[in-house]
Design a protein around this motif. Structure first.
Motif, PDB file in Angstrom:
ATOM      1  N   GLY A  28     -81.449   0.112 -32.640  1.00 26.89           N
ATOM      2  CA  GLY A  28     -82.237   0.124 -31.408  1.00 26.89           C
ATOM      3  C   GLY A  28     -82.186   1.409 -30.667  1.00 26.89           C
ATOM      4  N   GLY A  31     -82.572   2.394 -23.964  1.00 29.91           N
ATOM      5  CA  GLY A  31     -83.587   1.819 -23.096  1.00 29.91           C
ATOM      6  C   GLY A  31     -83.932   2.756 -21.971  1.00 29.91           C
ATOM      7  N   GLU A 114     -78.552 -10.681 -29.761  1.00 28.78           N
ATOM      8  CA  GLU A 114     -79.653 -11.358 -29.070  1.00 28.78           C
ATOM      9  C   GLU A 114     -80.087 -10.554 -27.842  1.00 28.78           C
ATOM     10  OE1 GLU A 114     -78.136 -15.235 -28.269  1.00 28.78           O
ATOM     11  OE2 GLU A 114     -78.498 -15.981 -30.310  1.00 28.78           O
ATOM     12  N   GLN A 115     -79.126 -10.019 -27.103  1.00 28.56           N
ATOM     13  CA  GLN A 115     -79.416  -9.219 -25.916  1.00 28.56           C
ATOM     14  C   GLN A 115     -80.211  -7.966 -26.275  1.00 28.56           C
ATOM     15  OE1 GLN A 115     -76.065  -8.424 -23.177  1.00 28.56           O
ATOM     16  NE2 GLN A 115     -76.609  -6.263 -23.316  1.00 28.56           N
ATOM     17  N   TRP A 116     -79.914  -7.410 -27.432  1.00 25.16           N
ATOM     18  CA  TRP A 116     -80.587  -6.183 -27.865  1.00 25.16           C
ATOM     19  C   TRP A 116     -81.889  -6.448 -28.615  1.00 25.16           C
ATOM     20  CZ3 TRP A 116     -75.419  -4.255 -30.354  1.00 25.16           C
ATOM     21  CH2 TRP A 116     -74.522  -3.890 -29.325  1.00 25.16           C
ATOM     22  N   GLY A 117     -82.266  -7.715 -28.759  1.00 27.21           N
ATOM     23  CA  GLY A 117     -83.488  -8.043 -29.472  1.00 27.21           C
ATOM     24  C   GLY A 117     -83.373  -7.906 -30.975  1.00 27.21           C
ATOM     25  N   GLN A 118     -82.141  -8.031 -31.496  1.00 23.20           N
ATOM     26  CA  GLN A 118     -81.896  -7.927 -32.929  1.00 23.20           C
ATOM     27  C   GLN A 118     -81.705  -9.328 -33.521  1.00 23.20           C
ATOM     28  OE1 GLN A 118     -81.977  -5.048 -34.626  1.00 23.20           O
ATOM     29  NE2 GLN A 118     -82.379  -3.899 -32.727  1.00 23.20           N
ATOM     30  N   SER A 120     -80.123 -12.527 -35.159  1.00 24.10           N
ATOM     31  CA  SER A 120     -78.769 -13.068 -35.145  1.00 24.10           C
ATOM     32  C   SER A 120     -78.197 -13.057 -36.553  1.00 24.10           C
ATOM     33  CB  SER A 120     -78.765 -14.501 -34.606  1.00 24.10           C
ATOM     34  OG  SER A 120     -79.206 -14.537 -33.274  1.00 24.10           O
TER      35      SER A 120
END
Length: 215
Positions: A28, A31, A114-118, A120
């Protein structure tokens, strides 16, 4: 200390004589800068509001968590072998420590991804999905499927010696991975996890080495 890659041929340690050891509990792109966002009144957000936003992660953070999850999964798998293969109370205590520390850490890793949009991690993939892989140029310490099968076939003193040596190698690999995260990562949460892994697993390595030296 002899290599765990040849444990089935060189086991010579009797862990049954290990006494008096107190085990230390516990294996990622980036941000946007949120500090300058404006509220409905046209003012800037406070620093405390900005600090409450999720930590920015970089590719090193994502790689660390994605690879450490199956690494922990294999350590837990090894720890679960202990109950049916040894009666050594020190080995049993250490295995329980590995499970109690690394199970919750796996939950933390899932939450970070999950927080990073990756995606699981797959909890059914088992520990061997990292077999032969390195992280940041360091040996991951992962056991091959052959080594895991050999360990399953051992009992009592032979199992204790093999398990201790394999877990020392495994922990050493985890520490190297965590140190790479501390050097290259950006997420404060991932770095905090890496720091915890280094501290806990260095302590467990010392305990395991002491067990081996007493035999």
């Amino acid at each position: 200390m002899w290599s765990t890659r040849t444990v089935s041929a060189r086991i010579a340690v009797s862990a049954g004589s290990a006494v008096g050891l107190m085990l230390i509990a516990g294996c990622g792109g980036g941000g946007h800068d949120m500090s300058q966002m404006s509220n409905n009144d046209g003012g800037s957000m406070s620093s405390s509001s900005a600090a409450s936003q999720p930590n920015d992660s970089n590719s090193a953070d994502v790689m660390f968590v994605q690879m450490m999850y199956p690494h922990h999964a294999q350590a837990v798998e090894m720890a679960k072998m202990v109950d049916s293969r040894t009666a050594n109370p020190r080995i049993l205590e250490l295995a329980a420590s590995v499970q109690s520390a690394q199970g919750p850490e796996m939950d933390q890793m899932t939450a970070l991804l999950e927080q990073w949009g990756q995606p699981s991690p797959d909890p059914t993939s088992g520990g061997n999905s990292m077999d032969g892989m390195n992280h940041g140029g360091a040996d991951s310490g992962m056991m091959s499927q052959q080594q895991m099968t050999e360990l399953e076939g051992l009992r009592d003193n032979d199992f204790d010696a093999a398990w201790l040596n394999m877990m020392i190698e495994h922990h050493t690999g985890a520490i190297a991975m965590a140190q790479t995260e501390l050097s290259d990562g950006n997420s404060a949460d991932a770095k905090k996890l890496a720091t915890s892994i280094v501290a806990a697993q260095q302590a467990e390595i010392a305990a395991m080495q002491a067990l081996l030296q007493q035999n």
